[in-house]
Design an enzyme around this catalytic site. Structure first.
Site, PDB file in Angstrom:
ATOM      1  N   HIS A  47      21.497  71.929  55.419  1.00  0.00           N
ATOM      2  CA  HIS A  47      22.633  71.328  56.316  1.00  0.00           C
ATOM      3  C   HIS A  47      23.076  70.058  55.636  1.00  0.00           C
ATOM      4  CE1 HIS A  47      24.959  69.600  59.484  1.00  0.00           C
ATOM      5  NE2 HIS A  47      24.298  68.613  59.543  1.00  0.00           N
TER       6      HIS A  47
ATOM      7  N   CYS B 108      24.175  70.747  64.920  1.00  0.00           N
ATOM      8  CA  CYS B 108      23.986  71.031  63.302  1.00  0.00           C
ATOM      9  C   CYS B 108      23.231  72.166  62.780  1.00  0.00           C
ATOM     10  CB  CYS B 108      23.580  69.719  62.582  1.00  0.00           C
ATOM     11  SG  CYS B 108      24.981  68.485  62.709  1.00  0.00           S
TER      12      CYS B 108
ATOM     13  N   ASN C 187      30.646  66.190  57.052  1.00  0.00           N
ATOM     14  CA  ASN C 187      29.650  67.073  57.554  1.00  0.00           C
ATOM     15  C   ASN C 187      30.536  67.711  58.450  1.00  0.00           C
ATOM     16  OD1 ASN C 187      27.668  67.831  59.431  1.00  0.00           O
ATOM     17  ND2 ASN C 187      26.853  65.861  59.814  1.00  0.00           N
TER      18      ASN C 187
HETATM   19  C1  LIG Z   1      24.897  56.583  58.883  1.00  0.00           C
HETATM   20  C2  LIG Z   1      24.104  55.532  57.915  1.00  0.00           C
HETATM   21  C3  LIG Z   1      25.097  56.211  56.761  1.00  0.00           C
HETATM   22  C4  LIG Z   1      24.316  54.385  57.821  1.00  0.00           C
HETATM   23  O1  LIG Z   1      23.749  53.842  56.809  1.00  0.00           O
HETATM   24  P1  LIG Z   1      22.813  52.567  56.719  1.00  0.00           P
HETATM   25  O2  LIG Z   1      22.287  52.008  55.709  1.00  0.00           O
HETATM   26  O3  LIG Z   1      21.708  52.836  57.850  1.00  0.00           O
HETATM   27  O4  LIG Z   1      23.653  51.351  57.684  1.00  0.00           O
HETATM   28  P2  LIG Z   1      23.452  50.633  59.023  1.00  0.00           P
HETATM   29  O5  LIG Z   1      23.860  51.516  60.081  1.00  0.00           O
HETATM   30  O6  LIG Z   1      22.277  49.703  58.785  1.00  0.00           O
HETATM   31  O7  LIG Z   1      24.576  49.499  58.597  1.00  0.00           O
HETATM   32  C5  LIG Z   1      24.417  48.651  57.392  1.00  0.00           C
HETATM   33  C6  LIG Z   1      25.854  47.672  57.548  1.00  0.00           C
HETATM   34  O8  LIG Z   1      27.012  48.558  57.044  1.00  0.00           O
HETATM   35  C7  LIG Z   1      27.942  48.705  57.966  1.00  0.00           C
HETATM   36  N1  LIG Z   1      28.585  49.958  58.064  1.00  0.00           N
HETATM   37  C8  LIG Z   1      28.455  51.095  58.944  1.00  0.00           C
HETATM   38  N2  LIG Z   1      29.318  52.101  58.571  1.00  0.00           N
HETATM   39  C9  LIG Z   1      30.190  51.500  57.744  1.00  0.00           C
HETATM   40  C10 LIG Z   1      31.130  52.081  56.756  1.00  0.00           C
HETATM   41  N3  LIG Z   1      31.748  53.102  57.058  1.00  0.00           N
HETATM   42  N4  LIG Z   1      31.833  51.140  56.043  1.00  0.00           N
HETATM   43  C11 LIG Z   1      31.285  49.918  55.695  1.00  0.00           C
HETATM   44  N5  LIG Z   1      30.318  49.531  56.372  1.00  0.00           N
HETATM   45  C12 LIG Z   1      29.509  50.070  57.304  1.00  0.00           C
HETATM   46  C13 LIG Z   1      27.426  48.407  59.345  1.00  0.00           C
HETATM   47  O9  LIG Z   1      28.066  47.683  60.178  1.00  0.00           O
HETATM   48  C14 LIG Z   1      26.152  47.360  58.823  1.00  0.00           C
HETATM   49  O10 LIG Z   1      26.675  46.359  58.758  1.00  0.00           O
HETATM   50  P3  LIG Z   1      26.018  44.864  59.133  1.00  0.00           P
HETATM   51  O11 LIG Z   1      24.608  44.879  58.146  1.00  0.00           O
HETATM   52  O12 LIG Z   1      26.901  43.753  58.732  1.00  0.00           O
HETATM   53  O13 LIG Z   1      25.497  44.870  60.510  1.00  0.00           O
HETATM   54  C15 LIG Z   1      22.812  56.139  57.780  1.00  0.00           C
HETATM   55  O14 LIG Z   1      22.036  55.697  58.669  1.00  0.00           O
HETATM   56  C16 LIG Z   1      22.630  57.628  57.668  1.00  0.00           C
HETATM   57  O15 LIG Z   1      22.900  58.400  56.671  1.00  0.00           O
HETATM   58  N6  LIG Z   1      22.042  58.201  58.772  1.00  0.00           N
HETATM   59  C17 LIG Z   1      21.962  59.727  59.091  1.00  0.00           C
HETATM   60  C18 LIG Z   1      23.294  59.884  59.882  1.00  0.00           C
HETATM   61  C19 LIG Z   1      23.545  61.385  59.962  1.00  0.00           C
HETATM   62  O16 LIG Z   1      23.531  62.177  58.796  1.00  0.00           O
HETATM   63  N7  LIG Z   1      24.161  61.886  60.747  1.00  0.00           N
HETATM   64  C20 LIG Z   1      24.705  63.163  61.090  1.00  0.00           C
HETATM   65  C21 LIG Z   1      23.624  64.096  61.529  1.00  0.00           C
HETATM   66  S1  LIG Z   1      23.924  65.028  62.685  1.00  0.00           S
END
Ligand SMILES: CC(C)(COP(=O)(O)OP(=O)(O)OC[C@H]1O[C@@H](n2cnc3c(N)ncnc32)[C@H](O)[C@@H]1OP(=O)(O)O)[C@@H](O)C(=O)NCCC(=O)NCCS
Length: 366
Positions: free
Chosen positions: A286, A112, A316
């Site tokens: 980004h 990224c 992204n």
């Molecule tokens: C990825 C991201 C959106 C996940 O959000 P979060 O609030 O941390 O979510 P979690 O991973 O804790 O998961 C919460 C719940 O949502 C669920 N979930 C994950 N993806 C899902 C989706 N696409 N749709 C529905 N539910 C989803 C999980 O399974 C989890 O369920 P559970 O509580 O029953 O176990 C967040 O961590 C984030 O934005 N991180 C940065 C990632 C990023 O930008 N990556 C690229 C960078 S290079």
């Protein structure tokens, strides 16, 4: 000497995939994806289109915008984490497909942050007199990563069937990261722009300063664990069966580090260049996730007008987010003579940083 952006271009593929399209193959909702990531739709290529195809298209678009002949390009810098094949990188293919006579090409692997590191390399080449015209391209085809197999046709509405239980299970297991990404490419032409005396910051143009950082201890926050030289053989069916060819992501860890490091890098580069936050017209950040952008805005003290987002439409696009967003802002008239712009990114590796840029043609030209 100063490296100025004289042209920008983009290439985005034709297949639009909305959140509702994804619901056909995985357990998710439009509301979950929008509220957690800001993404409403993304674009994907058809099989057979590689990253270098999008990159070459964006490169030619940028050259046309700059009014620069392909023969005038001295160096091509390509950033991608999704090359056409394991090796070589894409820069040679971009040179060939865009009909460039560049004497040297570079492939960067900063994910990224690849485009940001590429901008800094272009600045170094131009300000040291090693190159007069540098083309920097960020391009990604994430489609190949996505664990959707034959269910791709369901996503794209090309077959009228429900996914099998296995297809749905696999797509749902990978939903946290797979809903984030889209394909796309962006490019910039940088050329020497004679600036004023280096001691007078307000009068300088082009790239004014740069802060690049890497901390390899965070490499496991997002990585593709398999298919590499650590494995013997580097590719085999066992790794595929174990899913080691898909990205593994620690979403929370990435969020925390990205929100902390991008604003800090912007503050650092402003200080180095002797500028203040209030001087900034734009922060081109980004586009990993709208929640990260919101957190970074809060920490920096910048509003959405100054630090805009376009992730809603593209997802992204990894190395392509900075040039695509900058191109759109330029098209909308948000970048004018004298505009002060901070570019910032955070990505896998972990690599991050910020670059400060002033568009030529403002008061310095008087
Ligand atoms: C990825 C991201 C959106 C996940 O959000 P979060 O609030 O941390 O979510 P979690 O991973 O804790 O998961 C919460 C719940 O949502 C669920 N979930 C994950 N993806 C899902 C989706 N696409 N749709 C529905 N539910 C989803 C999980 O399974 C989890 O369920 P559970 O509580 O029953 O176990 C967040 O961590 C984030 O934005 N991180 C940065 C990632 C990023 O930008 N990556 C690229 C960078 S290079």
């Amino acid at each position: 000497m100063a490296a100025a952006i004289t042209g920008t271009g983009v290439a985005v593929p034709p297949n639009v995939v909305t959140n509702d399209d994804l619901i056909r193959i995985m357990d998710t909702t439009d509301d979950w994806i929008r509220s957690r990531t800001g993404v409403a739709s993304r674009r994907f290529v058809d099989p057979g289109t590689g990253t270098s195809d999008l990159a070459a298209e964006a490169a030619l678009d940028a050259l046309a915008d700059a009014g620069v002949d392909a023969a005038a390009v001295d160096v091509v810098v390509c950033a991608t984490m999704t090359p056409d094949r394991q090796n070589p990188g894409i820069a040679g293919a971009v040179q060939h497909k865009a009909g460039l006579d560049a004497t040297a090409v570079f492939d960067l692997r900063q994910q990224c942050s690849g485009f940001l590191f590429g901008l800094d390399l272009a600045d170094m080449l131009i300000t040291t007199g090693r190159a007069g015209t540098v083309l920097v391209v960020g391009a990604e085809v994430h489609a190949g990563y996505l664990p959707w197999g034959d269910a791709w046709d369901i996503v794209l509405g090309r077959v009228d069937r429900a996914p099998t239980a296995d297809e749905r299970d696999l797509a749902t297991r990978h939903r946290a990261w797979s809903v984030l990404f889209g394909d796309g490419a962006g490019a910039m032409v940088l050329r020497d722009e004679p600036g004023r005396a280096a001691s007078d910051t307000a009068a300088r143009v082009g790239i004014l300063g740069s802060v690049l950082r890497t901390d390899g201890t965070h490499a496991d926050l997002i990585e593709v664990p398999g298919l590499g030289s650590e494995q013997r053989p580097y590719a085999d069916a066992a790794q595929i069966a174990a899913g080691l060819h898909h990205p593994a992501m620690n979403g929370g860890g990435l969020y925390r580090l990205a929100v902390e490091t991008m604003p800090a890098a912007v503050q650092d580069v402003l200080e180095i260049a002797g500028c203040k936050l209030d001087d900034l017209d734009l922060v081109v950040a980004h586009q990993a996730n709208d929640r990260i952008l919101e957190g970074a805005r809060r920490r920096l003290g910048a509003g959405a007008e100054v630090m805009p987002s376009n992730i809603e439409h593209w997802g992204n696009t990894t190395a392509a987010t900075l040039p695509i967003l900058f191109h759109e802002l330029r098209e909308r008239g948000r970048v004018g003579p004298g505009s002060l712009v901070a570019f910032t990114s955070f990505g896998a590796g972990a690599h991050w940083g910020a670059i400060l840029y002033r568009e030529p043609g403002g008061a310095e030209a008087a």
